[in-house]
Design a protein around this motif. Structure first.
Motif, mmCIF file in Angstrom:
data_model
loop_
_atom_site.group_PDB
_atom_site.id
_atom_site.type_symbol
_atom_site.label_atom_id
_atom_site.label_comp_id
_atom_site.label_asym_id
_atom_site.label_seq_id
_atom_site.Cartn_x
_atom_site.Cartn_y
_atom_site.Cartn_z
ATOM 1 N N UNK A 1 0.769 -1.224 -0.041
ATOM 2 C CA UNK A 1 0.127 0.098 0.125
ATOM 3 C C UNK A 1 0.846 1.371 0.007
ATOM 4 N N UNK A 2 0.543 1.872 -0.946
ATOM 5 C CA UNK A 2 1.171 3.605 -0.835
ATOM 6 C C UNK A 2 0.035 4.559 -0.903
ATOM 7 N N UNK A 3 0.393 5.763 -0.176
ATOM 8 C CA UNK A 3 -0.676 6.730 -0.290
ATOM 9 C C UNK A 3 0.021 8.043 0.384
ATOM 10 N N UNK A 4 0.221 8.792 -0.629
ATOM 11 C CA UNK A 4 0.695 10.306 -0.350
ATOM 12 C C UNK A 4 0.378 11.350 -1.054
ATOM 13 N N UNK A 5 0.540 12.594 -0.695
ATOM 14 C CA UNK A 5 0.089 13.709 -1.280
ATOM 15 C C UNK A 5 0.217 14.895 -0.544
ATOM 16 N N UNK A 6 -0.663 15.753 -0.873
ATOM 17 C CA UNK A 6 -0.565 17.209 -0.258
ATOM 18 C C UNK A 6 -1.743 17.839 -0.338
ATOM 19 N N UNK B 1 1.784 24.572 2.188
ATOM 20 C CA UNK B 1 1.548 23.138 1.287
ATOM 21 C C UNK B 1 1.866 22.079 2.733
ATOM 22 N N UNK B 2 0.832 21.157 2.824
ATOM 23 C CA UNK B 2 0.962 20.229 3.816
ATOM 24 C C UNK B 2 1.123 18.963 3.198
ATOM 25 N N UNK B 3 2.068 17.972 3.405
ATOM 26 C CA UNK B 3 2.401 16.721 2.581
ATOM 27 C C UNK B 3 1.868 15.709 3.687
ATOM 28 N N UNK B 4 1.560 14.594 3.187
ATOM 29 C CA UNK B 4 1.391 13.201 4.096
ATOM 30 C C UNK B 4 1.826 11.996 3.119
ATOM 31 N N UNK B 5 2.339 11.176 3.861
ATOM 32 C CA UNK B 5 2.619 9.694 3.522
ATOM 33 C C UNK B 5 2.069 8.676 4.254
ATOM 34 N N UNK B 6 1.127 8.018 3.938
ATOM 35 C CA UNK B 6 0.578 6.991 4.542
ATOM 36 C C UNK B 6 0.214 7.332 6.141
ATOM 37 N N UNK B 7 -0.606 8.288 5.968
ATOM 38 C CA UNK B 7 -1.050 8.724 7.292
ATOM 39 C C UNK B 7 -2.168 7.625 8.046
ATOM 40 N N UNK B 8 -2.255 7.362 9.356
ATOM 41 C CA UNK B 8 -3.017 6.385 9.874
ATOM 42 C C UNK B 8 -4.543 6.905 10.035
ATOM 43 N N UNK B 9 -5.491 6.102 9.426
ATOM 44 C CA UNK B 9 -6.625 6.480 9.151
ATOM 45 C C UNK B 9 -7.319 7.457 8.351
ATOM 46 N N UNK B 10 -6.337 7.535 7.370
ATOM 47 C CA UNK B 10 -6.761 8.736 6.306
ATOM 48 C C UNK B 10 -8.066 8.617 5.555
ATOM 49 N N UNK B 11 -8.727 9.717 5.785
ATOM 50 C CA UNK B 11 -9.988 9.698 4.887
ATOM 51 C C UNK B 11 -9.746 10.354 3.560
ATOM 52 N N UNK C 1 5.336 21.539 4.441
ATOM 53 C CA UNK C 1 6.363 21.434 3.296
ATOM 54 C C UNK C 1 7.307 22.657 3.618
ATOM 55 N N UNK C 2 8.540 22.556 3.173
ATOM 56 C CA UNK C 2 9.446 23.853 2.695
ATOM 57 C C UNK C 2 9.098 24.687 1.604
ATOM 58 N N UNK C 3 7.984 24.149 0.788
ATOM 59 C CA UNK C 3 7.395 25.087 -0.300
ATOM 60 C C UNK C 3 6.253 25.875 0.048
ATOM 61 N N UNK C 4 6.114 27.015 -0.420
ATOM 62 C CA UNK C 4 4.998 27.766 -0.071
ATOM 63 C C UNK C 4 4.461 28.191 -1.683
ATOM 64 N N UNK C 5 3.318 28.207 -1.809
ATOM 65 C CA UNK C 5 2.866 28.689 -3.263
ATOM 66 C C UNK C 5 3.027 30.220 -3.102
#
Length: 179
Positions: free
Chosen positions: A48-53, A61-71, A93-97
């Protein structure tokens, strides 16, 4: 007197040109809305892979990588509390739009339709899928509703709205900036 008449005429012409560009479909973005955009990648093949922002109204920008109980966005709508719970499972994240860039796409977000999509097209297997969303916030019910811009990977589906395409293309660039 002639200058004044000329200026009034110029204003009337400018208004006549601008008014047709106004849309009845414009969706307001509430001051209460924290999250505006999301990109999510999921793959169930070979583990299983789940990541994004997520992108908030300040361009953070807020990143995530396999967060527990992700909706997942597709399982919404989310209450403001549920969205805050999702944010708590991310990392800043270190990046801001940049503000001017964010403003440009927030203005497009207001016009994105959720009515017409392409038929799903199977184009692969085992590569998972990336989904791109904008969020609409309803201040009365304090809920976030995700509107799909596109989903690409094993199955491709595209929102037919031109603003949806522009935002999705931009989110692809934001994603690349995060890598």
């Amino acid at each position: 007197m002639k200058t004044r008449s000329f200026l009034i005429s110029l204003c009337v012409i400018a208004a006549a040109i601008a008014l047709p560009a106004c849309s009845d479909e414009e969706i307001p973005v509430s001051d209460e809305q924290e999250i505006l955009f999301e990109v999510d990648y999921v793959n169930y093949a070979w583990g299983f892979q789940n990541n994004g922002f997520l992108i908030d109204k300040s361009g953070r920008v807020y990143t995530y990588d396999k967060p527990k109980d992700w909706k997942f966005a597709s399982s919404g709508p989310f209450t403001a509390t549920e969205m805050n719970d999702r944010i708590s499972k991310t990392k800043l994240a270190g990046y801001t739009v940049p503000a001017n860039e964010l403003s440009q796409y927030v203005n497009k977000l207001r016009h994105v339709s959720d009515k017409e999509f392409t038929d799903p097209a199977q184009v692969g297997a085992d590569m998972g899928g990336s989904s791109y969303y904008v969020y609409r916030y309803d201040p009365a019910s304090k809920t976030y509703n995700a509107v799909l811009l596109q989903s690409v990977g094993d199955v491709n589906v595209y929102n037919k709205d031109s603003d949806a395409k522009e935002i999705a293309d931009w989110l692809v660039k934001v994603r690349q900036a995060l890598l």
